[in-house]
Design a protein around this motif. Sequence first.
Motif, PDB file in Angstrom:
ATOM      1  N   ARG A 228       0.796  -1.226   0.000  1.00 35.17           N
ATOM      2  CA  ARG A 228       0.000   0.000   0.000  1.00 35.17           C
ATOM      3  C   ARG A 228       0.833   1.283   0.000  1.00 35.17           C
ATOM      4  O   ARG A 228       0.299   2.364  -0.198  1.00 35.17           O
ATOM      5  N   LEU A 229       2.139   1.158   0.238  1.00 34.23           N
ATOM      6  CA  LEU A 229       2.980   2.346   0.333  1.00 34.23           C
ATOM      7  C   LEU A 229       3.615   2.636  -1.034  1.00 34.23           C
ATOM      8  O   LEU A 229       4.366   1.822  -1.568  1.00 34.23           O
ATOM      9  N   ALA A 230       3.304   3.798  -1.603  1.00 35.43           N
ATOM     10  CA  ALA A 230       3.865   4.185  -2.899  1.00 35.43           C
ATOM     11  C   ALA A 230       5.241   4.809  -2.708  1.00 35.43           C
ATOM     12  O   ALA A 230       5.434   5.658  -1.836  1.00 35.43           O
ATOM     13  N   THR A 252       6.055  -5.433  -9.214  1.00 36.66           N
ATOM     14  CA  THR A 252       7.414  -4.951  -9.474  1.00 36.66           C
ATOM     15  C   THR A 252       7.737  -5.020 -10.959  1.00 36.66           C
ATOM     16  O   THR A 252       8.321  -4.086 -11.528  1.00 36.66           O
ATOM     17  N   ALA A 253       7.349  -6.133 -11.591  1.00 31.12           N
ATOM     18  CA  ALA A 253       7.598  -6.265 -13.026  1.00 31.12           C
ATOM     19  C   ALA A 253       6.877  -5.161 -13.805  1.00 31.12           C
ATOM     20  O   ALA A 253       7.447  -4.570 -14.734  1.00 31.12           O
ATOM     21  N   GLU A 254       5.644  -4.881 -13.421  1.00 31.97           N
ATOM     22  CA  GLU A 254       4.884  -3.819 -14.090  1.00 31.97           C
ATOM     23  C   GLU A 254       5.543  -2.459 -13.879  1.00 31.97           C
ATOM     24  O   GLU A 254       5.624  -1.644 -14.809  1.00 31.97           O
ATOM     25  N   ALA A 255       6.006  -2.216 -12.648  1.00 31.78           N
ATOM     26  CA  ALA A 255       6.630  -0.927 -12.338  1.00 31.78           C
ATOM     27  C   ALA A 255       7.911  -0.721 -13.145  1.00 31.78           C
ATOM     28  O   ALA A 255       8.185   0.380 -13.644  1.00 31.78           O
ATOM     29  N   ILE A 256       8.710  -1.776 -13.290  1.00 29.55           N
ATOM     30  CA  ILE A 256       9.946  -1.672 -14.076  1.00 29.55           C
ATOM     31  C   ILE A 256       9.623  -1.432 -15.548  1.00 29.55           C
ATOM     32  O   ILE A 256      10.274  -0.629 -16.221  1.00 29.55           O
ATOM     33  N   LEU A 270       7.114   2.494  -7.361  1.00 27.86           N
ATOM     34  CA  LEU A 270       7.008   1.110  -6.898  1.00 27.86           C
ATOM     35  C   LEU A 270       6.188   1.026  -5.614  1.00 27.86           C
ATOM     36  O   LEU A 270       6.546   1.637  -4.606  1.00 27.86           O
ATOM     37  N   PRO A 271       5.091   0.246  -5.597  1.00 29.86           N
ATOM     38  CA  PRO A 271       4.366   0.019  -4.348  1.00 29.86           C
ATOM     39  C   PRO A 271       5.093  -1.017  -3.488  1.00 29.86           C
ATOM     40  O   PRO A 271       5.564  -2.038  -3.998  1.00 29.86           O
ATOM     41  N   VAL A 272       5.196  -0.751  -2.182  1.00 26.94           N
ATOM     42  CA  VAL A 272       5.834  -1.675  -1.250  1.00 26.94           C
ATOM     43  C   VAL A 272       4.907  -1.882  -0.059  1.00 26.94           C
ATOM     44  O   VAL A 272       3.887  -1.207   0.076  1.00 26.94           O
ATOM     45  N   GLU A 273       5.297  -2.822   0.821  1.00 19.66           N
ATOM     46  CA  GLU A 273       4.419  -3.168   1.935  1.00 19.66           C
ATOM     47  C   GLU A 273       4.391  -2.076   2.996  1.00 19.66           C
ATOM     48  O   GLU A 273       3.341  -1.568   3.360  1.00 19.66           O
ATOM     49  N   ASN A 274       5.548  -1.738   3.532  1.00 18.26           N
ATOM     50  CA  ASN A 274       5.657  -0.670   4.531  1.00 18.26           C
ATOM     51  C   ASN A 274       7.120  -0.249   4.618  1.00 18.26           C
ATOM     52  O   ASN A 274       7.995  -0.831   3.958  1.00 18.26           O
ATOM     53  N   VAL A 275       7.401   0.771   5.438  1.00 12.76           N
ATOM     54  CA  VAL A 275       8.759   1.307   5.528  1.00 12.76           C
ATOM     55  C   VAL A 275       9.739   0.265   6.040  1.00 12.76           C
ATOM     56  O   VAL A 275      10.846   0.099   5.504  1.00 12.76           O
ATOM     57  N   GLU A 276       9.346  -0.475   7.075  1.00 15.30           N
ATOM     58  CA  GLU A 276      10.265  -1.446   7.677  1.00 15.30           C
ATOM     59  C   GLU A 276      10.634  -2.546   6.690  1.00 15.30           C
ATOM     60  O   GLU A 276      11.815  -2.881   6.511  1.00 15.30           O
ATOM     61  N   VAL A 277       9.640  -3.133   6.046  1.00 15.08           N
ATOM     62  CA  VAL A 277       9.911  -4.210   5.087  1.00 15.08           C
ATOM     63  C   VAL A 277      10.715  -3.686   3.907  1.00 15.08           C
ATOM     64  O   VAL A 277      11.696  -4.299   3.472  1.00 15.08           O
ATOM     65  N   ALA A 278      10.313  -2.519   3.373  1.00 16.24           N
ATOM     66  CA  ALA A 278      10.985  -1.968   2.198  1.00 16.24           C
ATOM     67  C   ALA A 278      12.433  -1.611   2.489  1.00 16.24           C
ATOM     68  O   ALA A 278      13.292  -1.719   1.608  1.00 16.24           O
ATOM     69  N   THR A 279      12.744  -1.185   3.707  1.00 14.05           N
ATOM     70  CA  THR A 279      14.120  -0.840   4.055  1.00 14.05           C
ATOM     71  C   THR A 279      15.053  -2.010   3.812  1.00 14.05           C
ATOM     72  O   THR A 279      16.118  -1.877   3.187  1.00 14.05           O
ATOM     73  N   LEU A 291      13.606   8.406  -3.635  1.00 17.19           N
ATOM     74  CA  LEU A 291      13.257   9.824  -3.751  1.00 17.19           C
ATOM     75  C   LEU A 291      12.055  10.168  -2.873  1.00 17.19           C
ATOM     76  O   LEU A 291      12.008  11.238  -2.275  1.00 17.19           O
ATOM     77  N   GLU A 292      11.099   9.269  -2.790  1.00 11.48           N
ATOM     78  CA  GLU A 292       9.912   9.434  -1.947  1.00 11.48           C
ATOM     79  C   GLU A 292       9.478   8.045  -1.481  1.00 11.48           C
ATOM     80  O   GLU A 292       9.671   7.052  -2.193  1.00 11.48           O
ATOM     81  N   PRO A 293       8.900   7.957  -0.278  1.00  7.78           N
ATOM     82  CA  PRO A 293       8.627   9.022   0.702  1.00  7.78           C
ATOM     83  C   PRO A 293       9.849   9.301   1.574  1.00  7.78           C
ATOM     84  O   PRO A 293      10.791   8.498   1.619  1.00  7.78           O
ATOM     85  N   TYR A 294       9.788  10.394   2.287  1.00 11.46           N
ATOM     86  CA  TYR A 294      10.910  10.809   3.121  1.00 11.46           C
ATOM     87  C   TYR A 294      11.201   9.776   4.201  1.00 11.46           C
ATOM     88  O   TYR A 294      12.361   9.515   4.532  1.00 11.46           O
ATOM     89  N   GLU A 295      10.140   9.167   4.768  1.00 11.38           N
ATOM     90  CA  GLU A 295      10.330   8.219   5.882  1.00 11.38           C
ATOM     91  C   GLU A 295      11.185   7.025   5.446  1.00 11.38           C
ATOM     92  O   GLU A 295      12.040   6.552   6.210  1.00 11.38           O
ATOM     93  N   LEU A 296      10.968   6.539   4.257  1.00 12.98           N
ATOM     94  CA  LEU A 296      11.755   5.405   3.766  1.00 12.98           C
ATOM     95  C   LEU A 296      13.181   5.832   3.456  1.00 12.98           C
ATOM     96  O   LEU A 296      14.137   5.115   3.763  1.00 12.98           O
ATOM     97  N   ARG A 297      13.333   6.998   2.870  1.00 14.90           N
ATOM     98  CA  ARG A 297      14.673   7.522   2.594  1.00 14.90           C
ATOM     99  C   ARG A 297      15.458   7.675   3.886  1.00 14.90           C
ATOM    100  O   ARG A 297      16.629   7.289   3.975  1.00 14.90           O
ATOM    101  N   GLU A 298      14.810   8.210   4.929  1.00 10.77           N
ATOM    102  CA  GLU A 298      15.467   8.399   6.222  1.00 10.77           C
ATOM    103  C   GLU A 298      15.806   7.063   6.862  1.00 10.77           C
ATOM    104  O   GLU A 298      16.861   6.900   7.480  1.00 10.77           O
TER     105      GLU A 298
END
Length: 312
Positions: A228-230, A252-256, A270-279, A291-298
Motif C-alpha cells: 500500500r505504500l507508494a 514490481t515487473a509492471e513498475a519496471i 514502486l508500491p511496497v508493503e511498509n517502511v520497515e519491510v521496504a528498508t 526519492l519518496e517518501p521521506y520516511e523510507l529515505r530516512e
Amino acid sequence: MRSSRLLAMLLAIQRTGRHTAVALAKEFDVSVRTVYRDIQALQDAGVPLWTEAGPAGGVRLMTGWRSPIDGMTGEEISALLFGPAGAADLGMAAVLATARSKVRSGLPPSVVTQLDTVTERFHIDSTDWFGERDPGPSLAIVASAVWDGGRLDIRYRSRSRRLDPAGLVLKSGVWYLVAFHRGNPRTYRLQRIESARRRAEPARRQQGFVLADYWSTVAGELDRSIRRLATIIRLPAGSAGYLRRHVPGPLTAEAIDDAEIDGEHLIITLPVENVEVATFQLATVPGIEVLEPYELRESLRALGGCLSAVHG
C-alpha cells in the motif's frame, strides 16, 4: 516417452475393460503396430493382457486383475495431490510414502528404472530460500473443517470471525484459507490465525464457487492490498534484476516496465508493503536511491549510517 505411454495405456484398458488396438492408436497418436509392441511390453512386464480378433475382440485384461494403483485409499490419493510440502504440513508424510510405494509397485520395470534415474539426478525444492516452514497452530483444525464442510470460529489479527470455509491454498510454502464471511469470499493467511474452533453446523458454500478460479483472480489483488505504500526510486538500469529478486511479484515487473528512463538510470514508481519491510528489501539493491517518501529515505540513511559506523 514410451514409459509414460505404457502406464497411460494400462490405465485406459483397465478403466474400460476392453480397448481395440485402433482406438488405442488414435488415443495415443501412434500407429497400430506401435500399440501391439506396447502390449507385448506390458505382457513381458507381467500384466495379464490378452488380445482377441473379430468384431467383439480387442485388448483385454484378465478378469479380476487390478493394478496396485487401484488399491489406493482416498487419503493416499489426496497425499499425492498435496505433494511433499503440503502432505508434511498436514501430517500426511507417512501416507504419502505409502501412496508412492503403491504407485511404484504398479509400474512396469522400464518405468521404475526411469523413475529411479530421475530421483537420483533431479530434486525439486518448491520452498523459498530461507522460508520458514511454519503453517501456524491452526492448520489441522482448519483443514479438518475444509475437508468435512464445517463452520469455523477464528480469531484473526485480534478480531473474531465466523467463517464458512471454501478451501485451502498452498502458495510458495505459505497456506491461505479461502472462506466466506457474511456471504463474501475472503482470504486469510494461516500463520495469522491466532485460534480456530470447529462449530457443529455445516458450512454454507456458494453454488458454482470454484477455488482455482477465485485464487487466480484474487492473487494479484492480494499483492496489491499488501503493498500500500507508494515509493519513487532511482537506480542504475543494470540493477533492475536485483530489484525484481528482492521485491518479487507482478507489481514490481509492471513498475519496471513502466519506468521513466533518465540517462543510464531508471525512475520507478514502486508500491511496497511498509517502511520497515521496504528498508531491508531495497538496502541490498546496488545504486538505489529512494526519492519518496521521506520516511523510507530516512530509514535507509539510518541503516546505512549504522552499517558504516560498525564497519568503518
